[in-house]
Design an enzyme around this catalytic site. Structure first.
Site, PDB file in Angstrom:
ATOM      1  N   HIS A  30      -2.850  17.778 -41.236  1.00 36.43           N
ATOM      2  CA  HIS A  30      -2.917  18.729 -42.348  1.00 36.43           C
ATOM      3  C   HIS A  30      -2.444  20.094 -41.868  1.00 36.43           C
ATOM      4  O   HIS A  30      -1.593  20.729 -42.500  1.00 36.43           O
ATOM      5  CB  HIS A  30      -4.345  18.786 -42.874  1.00 36.43           C
ATOM      6  CG  HIS A  30      -4.617  19.906 -43.824  1.00 36.43           C
ATOM      7  ND1 HIS A  30      -4.126  19.935 -45.101  1.00 36.43           N
ATOM      8  CD2 HIS A  30      -5.336  21.048 -43.684  1.00 36.43           C
ATOM      9  CE1 HIS A  30      -4.527  21.042 -45.702  1.00 36.43           C
ATOM     10  NE2 HIS A  30      -5.249  21.739 -44.870  1.00 36.43           N
ATOM     11  N   ASP A  68      27.654  35.227 -47.170  1.00 35.53           N
ATOM     12  CA  ASP A  68      26.872  34.089 -46.690  1.00 35.53           C
ATOM     13  C   ASP A  68      26.154  34.575 -45.434  1.00 35.53           C
ATOM     14  O   ASP A  68      26.212  35.742 -45.092  1.00 35.53           O
ATOM     15  CB  ASP A  68      27.786  32.895 -46.374  1.00 35.53           C
ATOM     16  CG  ASP A  68      27.023  31.562 -46.339  1.00 35.53           C
ATOM     17  OD1 ASP A  68      25.889  31.522 -45.819  1.00 35.53           O
ATOM     18  OD2 ASP A  68      27.556  30.575 -46.842  1.00 35.53           O
ATOM     19  N   TRP A  93      -4.210  20.970 -34.791  1.00 35.64           N
ATOM     20  CA  TRP A  93      -2.831  21.476 -34.780  1.00 35.64           C
ATOM     21  C   TRP A  93      -2.601  22.371 -33.577  1.00 35.64           C
ATOM     22  O   TRP A  93      -1.467  22.604 -33.175  1.00 35.64           O
ATOM     23  CB  TRP A  93      -2.507  22.218 -36.088  1.00 35.64           C
ATOM     24  CG  TRP A  93      -2.909  23.652 -36.135  1.00 35.64           C
ATOM     25  CD1 TRP A  93      -4.158  24.142 -36.322  1.00 35.64           C
ATOM     26  CD2 TRP A  93      -2.066  24.792 -35.990  1.00 35.64           C
ATOM     27  NE1 TRP A  93      -4.146  25.506 -36.311  1.00 35.64           N
ATOM     28  CE2 TRP A  93      -2.877  25.940 -36.118  1.00 35.64           C
ATOM     29  CE3 TRP A  93      -0.694  24.964 -35.764  1.00 35.64           C
ATOM     30  CZ2 TRP A  93      -2.370  27.241 -36.025  1.00 35.64           C
ATOM     31  CZ3 TRP A  93      -0.182  26.253 -35.681  1.00 35.64           C
ATOM     32  CH2 TRP A  93      -1.022  27.364 -35.801  1.00 35.64           C
ATOM     33  N   SER A 107      14.808  24.559 -34.335  1.00 34.83           N
ATOM     34  CA  SER A 107      15.206  25.002 -35.667  1.00 34.83           C
ATOM     35  C   SER A 107      14.850  26.467 -35.895  1.00 34.83           C
ATOM     36  O   SER A 107      15.663  27.256 -36.381  1.00 34.83           O
ATOM     37  CB  SER A 107      14.504  24.109 -36.693  1.00 34.83           C
ATOM     38  OG  SER A 107      14.506  24.697 -37.950  1.00 34.83           O
ATOM     39  N   SER A 108      13.640  26.852 -35.521  1.00 29.71           N
ATOM     40  CA  SER A 108      13.214  28.238 -35.747  1.00 29.71           C
ATOM     41  C   SER A 108      14.025  29.207 -34.915  1.00 29.71           C
ATOM     42  O   SER A 108      14.316  30.316 -35.355  1.00 29.71           O
ATOM     43  CB  SER A 108      11.734  28.400 -35.402  1.00 29.71           C
ATOM     44  OG  SER A 108      10.946  27.676 -36.300  1.00 29.71           O
ATOM     45  N   HIS A 165      -0.209  33.470 -32.581  1.00 31.64           N
ATOM     46  CA  HIS A 165      -0.602  34.599 -33.376  1.00 31.64           C
ATOM     47  C   HIS A 165       0.571  35.242 -34.099  1.00 31.64           C
ATOM     48  O   HIS A 165       0.502  35.446 -35.322  1.00 31.64           O
ATOM     49  CB  HIS A 165      -1.416  35.634 -32.594  1.00 31.64           C
ATOM     50  CG  HIS A 165      -2.029  36.540 -33.572  1.00 31.64           C
ATOM     51  ND1 HIS A 165      -3.185  36.219 -34.240  1.00 31.64           N
ATOM     52  CD2 HIS A 165      -1.561  37.658 -34.141  1.00 31.64           C
ATOM     53  CE1 HIS A 165      -3.399  37.159 -35.138  1.00 31.64           C
ATOM     54  NE2 HIS A 165      -2.442  38.039 -35.100  1.00 31.64           N
ATOM     55  N   GLU A 211       3.028  33.761 -35.043  1.00 34.69           N
ATOM     56  CA  GLU A 211       3.396  32.783 -36.057  1.00 34.69           C
ATOM     57  C   GLU A 211       2.641  33.008 -37.363  1.00 34.69           C
ATOM     58  O   GLU A 211       3.238  32.944 -38.438  1.00 34.69           O
ATOM     59  CB  GLU A 211       3.113  31.372 -35.537  1.00 34.69           C
ATOM     60  CG  GLU A 211       3.064  30.281 -36.572  1.00 34.69           C
ATOM     61  CD  GLU A 211       4.411  29.979 -37.181  1.00 34.69           C
ATOM     62  OE1 GLU A 211       5.412  30.488 -36.666  1.00 34.69           O
ATOM     63  OE2 GLU A 211       4.463  29.251 -38.179  1.00 34.69           O
ATOM     64  N   TYR A 242       1.524  35.738 -38.461  1.00 35.95           N
ATOM     65  CA  TYR A 242       2.112  36.900 -39.114  1.00 35.95           C
ATOM     66  C   TYR A 242       3.482  36.578 -39.660  1.00 35.95           C
ATOM     67  O   TYR A 242       3.890  37.111 -40.684  1.00 35.95           O
ATOM     68  CB  TYR A 242       2.176  38.083 -38.148  1.00 35.95           C
ATOM     69  CG  TYR A 242       0.829  38.688 -37.926  1.00 35.95           C
ATOM     70  CD1 TYR A 242       0.210  38.614 -36.694  1.00 35.95           C
ATOM     71  CD2 TYR A 242       0.155  39.290 -38.965  1.00 35.95           C
ATOM     72  CE1 TYR A 242      -1.046  39.136 -36.509  1.00 35.95           C
ATOM     73  CE2 TYR A 242      -1.102  39.812 -38.790  1.00 35.95           C
ATOM     74  CZ  TYR A 242      -1.694  39.738 -37.556  1.00 35.95           C
ATOM     75  OH  TYR A 242      -2.939  40.242 -37.372  1.00 35.95           O
ATOM     76  N   SER A 286       5.932  43.194 -52.415  1.00 35.44           N
ATOM     77  CA  SER A 286       6.521  44.518 -52.621  1.00 35.44           C
ATOM     78  C   SER A 286       7.571  44.469 -53.712  1.00 35.44           C
ATOM     79  O   SER A 286       7.606  45.323 -54.610  1.00 35.44           O
ATOM     80  CB  SER A 286       7.166  45.030 -51.330  1.00 35.44           C
ATOM     81  OG  SER A 286       6.213  45.172 -50.318  1.00 35.44           O
ATOM     82  N   HIS A 318      -7.663  36.895 -29.224  1.00 34.08           N
ATOM     83  CA  HIS A 318      -8.844  36.708 -30.058  1.00 34.08           C
ATOM     84  C   HIS A 318      -9.023  35.259 -30.501  1.00 34.08           C
ATOM     85  O   HIS A 318     -10.057  34.906 -31.043  1.00 34.08           O
ATOM     86  CB  HIS A 318      -8.839  37.649 -31.274  1.00 34.08           C
ATOM     87  CG  HIS A 318      -7.716  37.425 -32.235  1.00 34.08           C
ATOM     88  ND1 HIS A 318      -6.775  38.377 -32.495  1.00 34.08           N
ATOM     89  CD2 HIS A 318      -7.405  36.379 -33.015  1.00 34.08           C
ATOM     90  CE1 HIS A 318      -5.913  37.910 -33.386  1.00 34.08           C
ATOM     91  NE2 HIS A 318      -6.283  36.710 -33.718  1.00 34.08           N
ATOM     92  N   HIS A 319      -8.031  34.412 -30.282  1.00 37.01           N
ATOM     93  CA  HIS A 319      -8.236  32.998 -30.570  1.00 37.01           C
ATOM     94  C   HIS A 319      -8.921  32.299 -29.409  1.00 37.01           C
ATOM     95  O   HIS A 319      -9.274  31.135 -29.521  1.00 37.01           O
ATOM     96  CB  HIS A 319      -6.888  32.318 -30.805  1.00 37.01           C
ATOM     97  CG  HIS A 319      -6.142  32.859 -31.974  1.00 37.01           C
ATOM     98  ND1 HIS A 319      -6.328  32.403 -33.249  1.00 37.01           N
ATOM     99  CD2 HIS A 319      -5.199  33.827 -32.060  1.00 37.01           C
ATOM    100  CE1 HIS A 319      -5.531  33.068 -34.056  1.00 37.01           C
ATOM    101  NE2 HIS A 319      -4.835  33.940 -33.374  1.00 37.01           N
ATOM    102  N   THR A 345      -1.733  46.788 -41.979  1.00 38.17           N
ATOM    103  CA  THR A 345      -1.888  45.952 -43.159  1.00 38.17           C
ATOM    104  C   THR A 345      -2.620  46.709 -44.257  1.00 38.17           C
ATOM    105  O   THR A 345      -2.252  46.652 -45.433  1.00 38.17           O
ATOM    106  CB  THR A 345      -2.678  44.688 -42.798  1.00 38.17           C
ATOM    107  OG1 THR A 345      -2.245  44.212 -41.529  1.00 38.17           O
ATOM    108  CG2 THR A 345      -2.483  43.623 -43.833  1.00 38.17           C
ATOM    109  N   LYS A 357      -0.341  48.972 -46.084  1.00 37.75           N
ATOM    110  CA  LYS A 357       0.482  48.291 -47.083  1.00 37.75           C
ATOM    111  C   LYS A 357      -0.305  48.051 -48.357  1.00 37.75           C
ATOM    112  O   LYS A 357       0.204  48.263 -49.463  1.00 37.75           O
ATOM    113  CB  LYS A 357       0.985  46.960 -46.536  1.00 37.75           C
ATOM    114  CG  LYS A 357       1.935  47.140 -45.366  1.00 37.75           C
ATOM    115  CD  LYS A 357       2.478  45.804 -44.904  1.00 37.75           C
ATOM    116  CE  LYS A 357       3.530  45.270 -45.828  1.00 37.75           C
ATOM    117  NZ  LYS A 357       4.747  46.056 -45.822  1.00 37.75           N
ATOM    118  N   ARG A 363     -16.476  23.306 -38.056  1.00 40.09           N
ATOM    119  CA  ARG A 363     -15.186  22.765 -38.492  1.00 40.09           C
ATOM    120  C   ARG A 363     -14.760  21.676 -37.528  1.00 40.09           C
ATOM    121  O   ARG A 363     -15.251  21.568 -36.407  1.00 40.09           O
ATOM    122  CB  ARG A 363     -14.130  23.866 -38.573  1.00 40.09           C
ATOM    123  CG  ARG A 363     -13.657  24.397 -37.250  1.00 40.09           C
ATOM    124  CD  ARG A 363     -12.710  25.541 -37.398  1.00 40.09           C
ATOM    125  NE  ARG A 363     -11.333  25.121 -37.596  1.00 40.09           N
ATOM    126  CZ  ARG A 363     -10.285  25.735 -37.085  1.00 40.09           C
ATOM    127  NH1 ARG A 363     -10.450  26.789 -36.326  1.00 40.09           N
ATOM    128  NH2 ARG A 363      -9.060  25.333 -37.341  1.00 40.09           N
TER     129      ARG A 363
END
Lengths: 102, 773, 369
Positions: free
Chosen positions: B280, B309, B344, B373-374, B457, B459, B461, B472, B506-507, B532, B535, B654
């Site tokens: 998931h 293009d 994951w 790919s990324s 991390h 990622e 963001y 926006s 922090h993870h 953040t 914004k 969890r």
């Protein structure tokens, strides 16, 4: 020319290793060999980047050099956070900071 | 004291009062146990055949809703009447209800009974089982423990106890089939979805041109789609793939919620559950969120900057095609029943252990392709945005969506090599036997955590910043004014981009990582909330200074503002290491990240879909269906994820395949209400899942017979609204690019100090023709 | 399948570049499928370091073949590229610079992060795990039981001039190959040169680069797996031994959990007169009789893994360069490079110099230190 200079520097590296220098700390390096290798690698790096990769003396050198140097911040972070934080590394911390003492 | 400082003082004291009055957090020290699966392992490590449990009074075949008095007992083991305690038991039944008939038995939940303190000194117990009112294959699992009475002994008196397990079955009046195998269910649903998708595509192909629905036309049509390098078509490919996997990820979530709807459920075994939440997460982040972002980026960025293009079209197609093939590799586990069960995050050393399922290797291989790919995507977009902007469009004249894609791609492609190297290390460990994470050889599992979260991390963001860009755009258009504080928005995004690299610790607060790094990342994480917040205030001020038109995309944007803010605030409990130690791996985390990922990213996508669908397809979506989608979706979403905060604070963990509730607080399980809330969440989940089909139906209906869209249906003013709907190919004539002359909405006035610094490095304006190499 | 006319050139190549980059190409799809098959089948051949199914090797090669086929389609579209369409950047601060040059530099940024991750792994383990030498000298080992320690490959490679030789020659080879690429570019860009002469020179220099790169990989394989013999007259400088053993033969392997080497053998050291340094714990323990000496067994799997994977990643990048070089040499031999499209060589040159840069860091810190 550039590549002759690079060959000379490589020769210095190889010879330095061959001499089996003493195994004591000098400045921030753990031994003499490491110091010579690092000190020689830096000009090699710079010569290849600036001359072979046209980062010096061309019209577009400025912005391309900035582009090339942009990842430096992220490289330094990765080296500090990942390369130098092995659990054994905490033995180098002062006592008040080590787990188990607070 | 003047009014302003009075007001400030009042606000501050209100905040202080709120902090004092807010409820305390209680966490359960003993955690949750499941005796049914793991046995009485507080009393001993393994079963002992000296103890013989038995159940009497069970019928071979039950009658509906009938009560049976059954006696649970055991013989053998060290129990003897002279001991202070003789024994205990735990009885679990799959269907029907168990209830005590005297004070020696207590009920944890309708399916599970155990002994009480009073009933600790006997070898048999009487209780009542009420059979179910429908046909079920009923299974009883009984554990009995024979106590040796050394109450003052080691382990609180439980060493020397012996226990054993007994299973019994009762058939229903009418024989029923076996329960469904979740993997069969999942594979069936995925295959059905794929077939539905294929039919839909075929139908759309047919309806666009009924005369040419022949094989001669089909082959070039499909070949065109397989080989296209046009950014619009590649964007569409990303969309279709992303929406498909959003559905597949949702199916997995539904099955997880079925399992968690009641305590002690057995729809998914522990092993299967691990695979489900792994897939998931991986599906939703890598196969749904990232492709959807790329879909919008591919479509809109060249249009917004006035480029014909992307910079490297064939590489762009390569970026796309690596994804479905990678997805195939990742999903080989699903179809084999032995998929990755590592989460994951794939933590070492489990991920390289032989007990992890074999599908883990393919899961790693598929992700390696996604990393490639990324990387290619990042290169392409950075180059395009840096070099192919239309004349007159400086950096600070770009639309904010393009800025958000720039920052997101910068973060992505600088951080993803770390993940790629970690994956390669895991792949090599599992395949050719290197020892990167083999603990016995000196391998360090924390290395994987560092490499993963160095990427992980930035990622998260990466998936939220494009949503910021969309919001926006939509708020500005809906409020019919330019965005408030354009330059601060840009700097805020850039600030998020850079700071995101130094917060990843922090993870890992509970991992035993370097204490210095823990402290540093605590501070930096607290810092990253600031841009953040800037914004969010800018968006609010944009609406305040404008006049909102309420379209569906506006509604989703307003929903985003609520849910993302809530998610961000719940996230601010985690930087404090002390709080994190309690909340880590609880449902509070799940609530937080679903609020920011679904309430943030997915709501942003929905807003983008309703906003840009007319541009991409040339037809207008049905507003009524859109509002219906929003109402049902937004309400069911909040009903789904908000209660998880409470569950997390109660201590629900969890990544555990089930949970238990009890009336007795001392047993360490969740309170009885938790079961009710879980059921509520599961029902809301189904409603939310199905609400998304309203949007899909809307899209299909519109494609077939929607009203034609003008170039600029909403009154936007970035370049994409200057083209036809849908735009031609190439999107802009390369020899006649649009020139940005009047962009006072985006203009940032005189160049600031930073801009002047960059100016010094620019190629001189006069020499654009004569630059030679 | 595809309609062959000027407006829709074939997705299989060749391509008319005056209209811009190809709108359709089979290459991405084919290459993705090939990569997927490759990764899938490699995991089918090996598991946990053991070969479980040799039959899947065919599938591995099939995957590689499909990737090459996809690349061939890509190049078939590129062969006709003559520089008529070389888009230049319109946006500041890159205005006027070729778009592809900017994209190569951005690609190199991500490659820097790749190698930084590998170096970080190496640093973490090298500074975190105690080195075998210090474990040996501390005497904290028992003959017959394996200790976990970090044995840098440099210990083996830098032990004698002969061992360093392949690595040093490789360094020279890479530097010279960087130089030949620069020369190829120079002659390709020279305007006042007869085209036949230019073709010959550019082909020669690109060919020389290819040969040097292949030499690099060959020497690396020799150093890793094959070893090489010494002529008689040099044998006396090598303790009378007429072969230089490869790392493989020395036992420096990724599954080496009971690695033994004469450096860590007290009997060998005594025999060959090297002895143990007098101010080490081991010496003190042997003198006092608390340590019986013998040969230390080490679990060096982590050191071998980091070494082979890091230098191997660099080698894979060299291999990628060789594949690109083969195409470019072929194109040059057909007279494909003129001053208009000579920049393609420059872009490859940037990649190649970067590979050289990484070697400048890998060689001293992995091979010599």
């Amino acid at each position: 020319m550039n590549f002759i200079g690079l060959m000379v520097l490589t020769l210095i590296e190889v010879v330095a290793v061959g001499f089996h220098l003493p195994d004591e700390r000098i400045f921030i390096f753990s031994n003499y060999t490491l110091m010579i290798l690092t000190v020689v690698a830096i000009p090699k790096f710079i010569m290849i980047a600036l001359i072979f990769m046209h980062l010096y003396g061309e019209e577009d050198s400025g912005i391309l050099t900035v582009t090339a140097l942009f990842p430096s911040f992220f490289i330094i972070i990765m080296i500090l956070f990942i390369g130098l934080t092995h659990p054994e590394a905490t033995t180098g911390l002062p006592a008040w900071c080590r787990p188990g003492t607070y | 004291m003047n009014r302003k400082s009075m007001r400030t003082l009042l606000v501050l004291s209100a905040i202080a009062m709120a902090m004092i009055v807010s409820p305390a957090v209680v966490s359960y020290p003993t955690g949750i146990q499941g005796v049914k699966d793991s046995g009485c392992n507080c009393h001993g490590a393994t079963t002992s055949s000296e103890v013989v449990p038995s159940i009497t009074g069970l019928p071979d075949q039950y009658n509906y809703s009938e009560s049976y008095e059954i006696v649970v007992s055991f013989v053998g083991g060290p129990a003897s009447p002279t001991n202070s305690n003789q024994g205990g038991f735990n009885l679990w039944v799959s269907d029907g209800e168990l209830s005590p008939s005297d004070a020696t038995v207590q009920s944890y939940n309708p399916n599970e009974v155990s002994h009480t303190e009073a009933g600790n000194d006997q070898t048999s117990w009487t209780l009542i089982w009420t059979s179910p009112s429908s046909d079920r294959n009923v299974e009883f699992i009984l554990h009995t423990n024979s106590v040796n009475g050394n109450a003052d002994g080691a382990n609180g008196g439980s060493s020397g106890d012996m226990w054993n397990k007994l299973t019994a079955k009762v058939s229903p009046p009418v024989l029923v089939l076996e329960e469904a195998d979740p993997f069969v269910v999942l594979s069936t649903l995925i295959v059905v979805s794929a077939i539905l998708l294929a039919f839909t595509l075929a139908y759309v192909f047919y309806r666009t041109n009924p005369e040419s629905f022949t094989w001669d036309y089909f082959a070039p049509w499909i070949a065109d789609w397989l080989t296209t390098t046009d950014h619009k078509k590649v964007g569409t490919l990303y969309f279709v793939a992303g929406l498909f996997f959003l559905g597949v990820g949702g199916i997995m979530a539904m099955m997880i919620r079925i399992q968690l709807a009641v305590p002690g459920n057995d729809f998914l075994t522990q092993d299967q559950y691990n695979q489900f939440f792994t897939l998931h997460g991986t599906t939703m982040i890598f196969l749904a969120a990232m492709p959807l972002i790329n879909g919008f980026a591919n479509w809109m960025v060249p249009l917004q900057i006035g480029a014909p293009d992307l910079a490297l079209p064939r590489l762009n197609a390569m970026s796309f095609w690596l994804q479905p093939v990678g997805a195939l590799l990742i999903f080989t586990g699903v179809f084999s029943g032995s998929g990755a069960d590592t989460g994951w995050t794939g933590y070492a050393p489990y991920v390289v252990s032989e007990t992890a399922h074999m599908g883990t290797t393919m899961w790693v291989a598929g992700q390696i392709m996604l990393v490639a790919s990324s990387t290619l995507t990042g290169i392409n977009f950075l180059t395009t945005i840096a070099v192919m902007r239309a004349p007159g469009m400086g950096w600070l004249q770009m639309p904010l969506f393009t800025w958000s894609i720039l920052i997101a791609n910068l973060m992505l492609f600088l951080s993803i090599p770390a993940f790629g190297i970690g994956l390669i290390q895991v792949y090599l460990d599992r395949v050719i036997g290197t020892a990167f994470y083999d603990v016995s050889a000196g391998g360090d599992p924390l290395l994987w955590s560092h490499l993963f979260w160095y990427f992980g991390h930035p990622e998260v963001y990466v998936v939220i910043v494009p949503a910021f860009g969309v919001i926006s755009e939509v708020i500005a258009t809906s409020a019919r004014r330019s965005i408030f504080g354009y330059r601060s928005m840009v700097y805020a995004m850039a600030g998020i981009g850079i700071v995101s690299f130094i917060v990843y610790g922090h993870h890992m607060f509970t991992s035993g990582m370097s204490p210095t790094l823990r402290f540093v990342t605590m501070l930096t994480t607290m810092l990253v909330a600031v841009p953040t917040g800037i914004k969010i205030f800018n968006w609010l001020k944009t609406m305040h200074g404008g006049s909102l038109v309420y379209r569906t995309h506006t509604l989703w944007t307003l929903g985003f503002l609520v849910t993302f803010t809530l998610g961000g605030i719940s996230g601010m409990f985690f930087p404090s290491i002390a709080m994190d130690l309690h909340l880590h791996e609880s449902y509070f985390v799940v609530a937080h990240f679903h609020y920011v990922l679904v309430g943030g990213t997915v709501f942003g996508f929905y807003a983008a879909i309703y906003y840009w669908f007319p541009k991409m397809s040339g037809r207008m979506l049905d507003e009524k269906l859109g509002v219906l989608h929003f109402l049902v979706g937004f309400i069911s979403y909040n009903a789904l994820f908000w209660p998880m905060h409470r569950l997390g604070v109660w201590g629900m963990a969890r990544r555990h395949h089930t949970y238990f509730v009890t009336t007795e607080e001392a047993m360490g399980a969740l309170p009885i209400e938790a079961a009710g809330w879980n059921m509520f969440i599961s029902v809301s989940a189904f409603i939310f899942f199905f609400s998304n089909f309203i949007m899909v139906a809307n899209m299909i209906k519109t494609l077939i017979r929607g009203e034609k869209a003008p170039p600029d249906p909403w009154g936007g003013w970035s370049f994409e609204w200057m083209t036809e709907s849908p735009p031609p190919t190439p999107s802009f004539d390369p020899h006649n690019l649009p020139v940005l002359t009047d962009a006072n909405e985006h203009i940032a006035n005189e160049p600031g100090t930073l801009s002047k610094l960059f100016n010094r490095l620019m190629v001189s304006e006069e020499d654009t023709e004569e630059v030679t190499h | 399948m595809s309609v062959h006319d000027d407006h829709h050139p074939s997705a299989w190549g060749p391509h008319d570049w005056s209209h811009g980059a190809p709108h359709n190409s089979w290459s991405p799809f084919i290459m993705s499928v090939g990569i997927g098959i490759f990764l899938f089948s490699v995991a089918g051949v090996y598991r946990w370091g053991e070969m479980i199914d040799a039959g899947s090797i065919a599938l591995v090669f099939a995957g590689l073949a499909i990737i090459m086929f996809g690349l061939a389609v890509f190049w078939r579209q590129d062969m006709s590229f003559d520089g008529a369409y070389e888009p230049k950047a319109t946006g500041t601060p890159f205005r006027g610079i070729d778009i592809r040059k900017v994209s190569v530099w951005i690609f190199l940024m991500s490659e820097m992060m790749v190698f930084t991750s590998l170096f970080s792994t190496y640093m973490r383990y090298r500074f975190g795990i105690e080195s075998c030498e210090s474990v040996f000298e501390s005497g904290q080992w028992v003959e017959g039981t394996s200790v976990t320690c970090f044995e840098p490959a440099g210990h083996l490679i830098a032990s004698s001039w002969f061992h360093i030789a392949p690595g040093a020659i490789n360094t020279f080879a890479l530097i010279v190959s960087s130089f030949t690429v620069v020369q190829a570019l120079r002659y390709a860009k020279k305007v006042d040169l007869d085209h036949k002469v230019r073709t010959k020179l550019v082909t020669r220099y690109l060919g020389a680069t290819t040969v040097l790169a292949i030499l690099f990989l060959t020497l690396k394989m020799i150093e890793w797996f094959i070893g090489f013999p010494l002529p008689e007259f040099l044998a006396e400088y090598n303790h009378g031994d007429t072969t230089i053993k490869s790392l493989y033969a020395e036992g420096y392997l990724i599954n080496a959990d009971s690695y033994q080497h004469h450096y860590y053998d007290t009997a060998y050291l005594a025999d060959h007169g090297h002895g143990i340094s007098h101010d080490t714990e081991l010496y003190a323990m042997m003198e006092s009789g608390t340590h019986s000496g013998g040969q230390m067994m080490a679990n060096i799997r982590v050191s071998a893994s980091t070494f082979y994977v890091t230098t191997g990643t660099h080698g894979v990048h060299v291999l990628g360069g060789i594949i690109g070089l083969m195409y470019m040499t072929f194109k040059a031999s057909r007279g494909g490079y003129t001053p208009e499209n000579a920049v393609s060589i420059e872009y490859f040159g940037l990649y190649w110099h970067f590979v050289d840069l990484i070697w400048v860091i890998v060689f001293p810190f992995f091979y010599l230190y």
